[in-house]
Design an enzyme around this catalytic site. Sequence first.
Site, short mmCIF file in Angstrom:
data_model
loop_
_atom_site.label_atom_id
_atom_site.label_comp_id
_atom_site.label_asym_id
_atom_site.label_seq_id
_atom_site.Cartn_x
_atom_site.Cartn_y
_atom_site.Cartn_z
N GLU A 49 0.87 -1.17 0.00
CA GLU A 49 0.00 0.00 0.00
C GLU A 49 0.90 1.22 0.00
O GLU A 49 1.68 1.42 0.93
CB GLU A 49 -0.88 0.04 1.26
CG GLU A 49 -2.14 -0.77 1.18
CD GLU A 49 -3.02 -0.53 2.40
OE1 GLU A 49 -3.00 0.60 2.95
OE2 GLU A 49 -3.69 -1.47 2.82
N ASP A 60 -7.05 8.14 8.93
CA ASP A 60 -5.76 7.78 9.51
C ASP A 60 -5.53 8.40 10.88
O ASP A 60 -5.98 9.51 11.16
CB ASP A 60 -4.64 8.22 8.56
CG ASP A 60 -4.65 7.44 7.27
OD1 ASP A 60 -4.59 6.20 7.35
OD2 ASP A 60 -4.74 8.05 6.19
N TYR A 175 -10.95 -5.29 2.13
CA TYR A 175 -10.18 -4.74 3.26
C TYR A 175 -11.13 -4.64 4.45
O TYR A 175 -12.02 -3.80 4.46
CB TYR A 175 -9.64 -3.36 2.86
CG TYR A 175 -8.66 -2.74 3.82
CD1 TYR A 175 -8.87 -2.70 5.20
CD2 TYR A 175 -7.51 -2.12 3.34
CE1 TYR A 175 -7.97 -2.11 6.06
CE2 TYR A 175 -6.60 -1.51 4.19
CZ TYR A 175 -6.83 -1.51 5.55
OH TYR A 175 -5.94 -0.91 6.40
#
Length: 261
Positions: A49, A60, A175
């Site tokens: 990634e 994040d 994911y």
Amino acid sequence: MNRIEEKLAKLQEKKEKAFITYITAGLPDMERCGGLIHALDEAGLDILELGIPFSDPVADGPVIQDASYRSIQKGTTLRKTFDLVARVRGEGVTLPIVFMMYYNTIVHYGVEAFVAKCAEVGVDGLIVPDLPMEEQGALKDALGDREETILIELVAPVSADRIPQILDGARGFVYCVSAMGVTGQSGQYHREILSYLENVKKQSSIPVMMGFGITTAEDVKPMRDIIDGAIVGSHFIRLMEENDYDLDVAKEYVTTFKQNF
């Protein structure tokens, strides 16, 4: 078949799990970032990634937020990252590369032009955490049925009722966000993580990867019989920062994780 799908098919044939790490493009600088990609490829990393730095990375945590900020300060852009990928591909890197990025960056570049450039330089997949299923139309239309670049779907513990819709036509891998909140929250897994992962696995026709909060292979051993692979982000960024992006440290981490997974 897409490079991601080829890699995962080979792993499944060998009954091996996939290991994926995240790095921020442009750190510690563009030249050494290219060297790190080479090192990860040589160490046997399955998928990379590559984070495209963004000013407001809402999915994040502080580690990747800080990395993104520092990369922007160093002048990293999407165009420079495309050049980086083209360079390492030209140097023989075959590691599947997924851009982890935010949709504003794609729109600013131009969706059609962005997809064409991804195919040109060798970007195999896209993870866009701020682009919900209902808003993916323009990007999916641009991607079409092309093999070069595919969109990777994310699901979270709160996605239970939407999993069939999210995974309809999904490619590569799914994911699975394993922790509520943002990246880097080590060990703070959703209390019903096993049933959640089993539910996703039952409904998915593609490999299931678990991410968010993973440090070592020990963290995912309770889920090993369910998931097809693990994704490490914030911990790997910290490890690189603490060791001045030492390539031997990077290789050892990948090798050890894969051996113990």
